[in-house]
Write a protein that holds these residues in place. Structure first.
Motif, short mmCIF file in Angstrom:
data_model
loop_
_atom_site.label_atom_id
_atom_site.label_comp_id
_atom_site.label_asym_id
_atom_site.label_seq_id
_atom_site.Cartn_x
_atom_site.Cartn_y
_atom_site.Cartn_z
N LYS A 64 0.81 -1.22 0.00
CA LYS A 64 0.00 0.00 0.00
C LYS A 64 0.85 1.26 0.00
O LYS A 64 0.31 2.36 -0.20
N THR A 65 2.13 1.14 0.26
CA THR A 65 2.99 2.33 0.28
C THR A 65 3.36 2.75 -1.14
O THR A 65 3.40 1.92 -2.06
N ASP A 66 3.65 4.03 -1.27
CA ASP A 66 4.00 4.62 -2.56
C ASP A 66 5.07 3.82 -3.29
O ASP A 66 4.89 3.40 -4.44
N PHE A 67 6.18 3.58 -2.64
CA PHE A 67 7.33 2.95 -3.30
C PHE A 67 7.00 1.53 -3.77
O PHE A 67 7.30 1.15 -4.91
N VAL A 68 6.37 0.74 -2.92
CA VAL A 68 6.14 -0.67 -3.25
C VAL A 68 5.02 -0.82 -4.27
O VAL A 68 5.11 -1.65 -5.19
N PHE A 69 3.96 -0.03 -4.16
CA PHE A 69 2.87 -0.10 -5.13
C PHE A 69 3.39 0.18 -6.54
O PHE A 69 3.08 -0.53 -7.49
N LYS A 70 4.23 1.23 -6.66
CA LYS A 70 4.79 1.55 -7.98
C LYS A 70 5.76 0.46 -8.43
O LYS A 70 5.85 0.17 -9.63
N LYS A 71 6.50 -0.13 -7.51
CA LYS A 71 7.45 -1.19 -7.86
C LYS A 71 6.73 -2.41 -8.43
O LYS A 71 7.19 -3.04 -9.38
N ILE A 72 5.59 -2.75 -7.85
CA ILE A 72 4.84 -3.93 -8.29
C ILE A 72 4.05 -3.65 -9.56
O ILE A 72 4.08 -4.44 -10.52
N PHE A 73 3.30 -2.53 -9.58
CA PHE A 73 2.32 -2.31 -10.64
C PHE A 73 2.69 -1.20 -11.62
O PHE A 73 1.96 -1.01 -12.60
N GLY A 74 3.78 -0.50 -11.39
CA GLY A 74 4.09 0.65 -12.23
C GLY A 74 5.38 0.55 -13.01
O GLY A 74 5.90 1.57 -13.47
N SER A 75 5.90 -0.65 -13.20
CA SER A 75 7.16 -0.79 -13.94
C SER A 75 6.96 -1.69 -15.15
O SER A 75 6.11 -2.58 -15.16
N GLU A 76 7.76 -1.46 -16.18
CA GLU A 76 7.70 -2.28 -17.38
C GLU A 76 8.01 -3.74 -17.06
O GLU A 76 7.41 -4.66 -17.61
N GLU A 77 8.97 -3.95 -16.18
CA GLU A 77 9.39 -5.31 -15.84
C GLU A 77 8.26 -6.15 -15.29
O GLU A 77 8.15 -7.35 -15.58
N HIS A 78 7.39 -5.52 -14.50
CA HIS A 78 6.33 -6.28 -13.84
C HIS A 78 4.94 -5.91 -14.37
O HIS A 78 3.94 -6.09 -13.68
N LYS A 79 4.87 -5.44 -15.61
CA LYS A 79 3.60 -5.02 -16.19
C LYS A 79 2.54 -6.12 -16.20
O LYS A 79 1.35 -5.83 -16.05
N PRO A 80 2.90 -7.41 -16.36
CA PRO A 80 1.87 -8.46 -16.29
C PRO A 80 1.08 -8.45 -14.97
O PRO A 80 -0.08 -8.85 -14.94
N LEU A 81 1.70 -7.98 -13.89
CA LEU A 81 0.99 -7.92 -12.62
C LEU A 81 -0.09 -6.85 -12.65
O LEU A 81 -1.18 -7.03 -12.11
N LEU A 82 0.20 -5.72 -13.29
CA LEU A 82 -0.80 -4.67 -13.45
C LEU A 82 -1.95 -5.17 -14.31
O LEU A 82 -3.13 -4.94 -13.98
N ILE A 83 -1.64 -5.86 -15.39
CA ILE A 83 -2.68 -6.40 -16.27
C ILE A 83 -3.55 -7.40 -15.52
O ILE A 83 -4.78 -7.40 -15.65
N ALA A 84 -2.94 -8.26 -14.71
CA ALA A 84 -3.70 -9.24 -13.93
C ALA A 84 -4.62 -8.55 -12.93
O ALA A 84 -5.78 -8.93 -12.76
N LEU A 85 -4.10 -7.51 -12.26
CA LEU A 85 -4.92 -6.76 -11.30
C LEU A 85 -6.12 -6.14 -11.99
O LEU A 85 -7.26 -6.23 -11.49
N LEU A 86 -5.91 -5.52 -13.14
CA LEU A 86 -7.02 -4.90 -13.86
C LEU A 86 -8.04 -5.94 -14.32
O LEU A 86 -9.25 -5.74 -14.16
N ASN A 87 -7.58 -7.03 -14.91
CA ASN A 87 -8.51 -8.06 -15.37
C ASN A 87 -9.37 -8.59 -14.23
O ASN A 87 -10.57 -8.83 -14.40
N ASP A 88 -8.76 -8.75 -13.05
CA ASP A 88 -9.51 -9.31 -11.92
C ASP A 88 -10.47 -8.29 -11.31
O ASP A 88 -11.64 -8.61 -11.05
N LEU A 89 -10.02 -7.07 -11.10
CA LEU A 89 -10.90 -6.07 -10.48
C LEU A 89 -12.00 -5.62 -11.44
O LEU A 89 -13.08 -5.22 -10.99
#
Length: 306
Positions: free
Chosen positions: A9-34
């Protein structure tokens, strides 16, 4: 001793998980699920958009975290983590989504070129606590509706909210939505990967949040973000408690007026003579409490009293 996983939930970690090119599949998974998209409509690819400037109010810059992206069909997404419930939060969400919609057109472009925008907001507080007999589920979706017949339309702007405090499945989340809520709420408290999260995309998200993978610089950034967030939380609590304390000692009205002046002064904002007269003349407690909340985030002293 360091935790096993950092708080997503913190700024740094949220961006690290969901806001980077390297981990973009995680953002896509979050969007598809929500968004609860079926197989035929799931997002397959997404392009991260450059982040807009952070909120002008420095005191609240760590409580508002956003990631923006666009999918292959052109639909745009504004994904936010909101930790603190501040005055005007719902209006800010609508403003951000509307701005993302209107900001698509450059000079000479036409309205048909506009693509839909969906705001996805994860709240670490209850936005709709169920007053007056109404019930809004943990995951809620909002779009415009015709008020007589109930027909839905004008779907160019849509909103999705995940209210984390409404999670009540304990340590055994079963649905995908429950697992995301459990991940956001409990990741920083876990000592092992629980069975419920032992699958993708949750294992991937936990690996990104695994503290052992942080460099010293990343750990320092994480700690600083957490301290800043606590400072923001404390500022909100202090302002409200000062208003209540002053109210008990000097009368509720004058106590709230004093708290408004004090918060503005601490932020380096000065009331002009006309605004000071407006504040002094106000006798409505609800208005004074609203002004106190707005004093924490307004860009100018005049905006605090709108």
């Amino acid at each position: 001793m360091r935790p096993l996983f950092a708080d997503p939930k913190t700024d740094f970690v949220f961006k690290k998980i969901f806001g980077s090119e390297e981990h973009k599949p995680l953002l896509i998974a979050l969007l598809n699920d929500l968004l609860e998209l079926d197989a035929a409509h799931r997002i397959a690819t997404a392009e991260l958009l450059s982040a807009e400037q952070r909120p002008k109010v420095a005191e609240l810059k760590h409580s508002i975290v956003d990631v923006k992206c666009i999918d292959a069909q052109g639909t745009r997404y504004v994904v936010e983590m909101q930790v603190l419930n501040v005055e005007g939060f719902e209006k800010r969400v609508v403003y951000n989504v509307a701005k993302a919609y209107t900001g698509q057109l450059d000079a000479g472009q036409q309205y048909p070129e506009l693509n839909d925008v969906i705001g996805v907001t994860i709240c670490d507080f209850e936005l709709w606590p169920g007053r007056d007999g109404t019930h809004v589920p943990m995951l809620s979706r909002w779009r415009m509706q015709e008020q007589h017949g109930g027909a839905r339309g004008l779907g160019q702007l849509q909103f999705v909210f995940l209210e984390l405090p409404k999670y009540d499945a304990g340590e055994t989340p079963r649905t995908t939505i429950e697992k995301w809520a459990f991940f956001f709420r409990e990741a920083s408290n876990l000592r092992v990967v629980p069975e419920a999260l032992a699958e993708e995309p949750f294992t991937g998200a936990l690996e990104v949040a695994r503290v052992a993978r942080f460099t010293d610089e990343e750990w320092d950034a994480y700690i600083r973000a957490g301290i800043a967030l606590q400072d923001e939380r404390g500022a909100l609590s202090l302002a409200r408690s000062e208003g209540r304390s002053e109210g008990r000692r000097e009368g509720q009205e004058e106590g709230l007026r004093a708290a408004v002046r004090r918060v503005l002064a601490r932020r380096g904002l000065t009331l002009a003579a006309e605004a000071e007269a407006q504040l002094a003349a106000c006798t409505d407690l609800g208005t004074l409490e609203r002004w106190l909340d707005q004093a924490l985030t307004a860009a100018t002293a005049a905006e605090a009293l709108r």
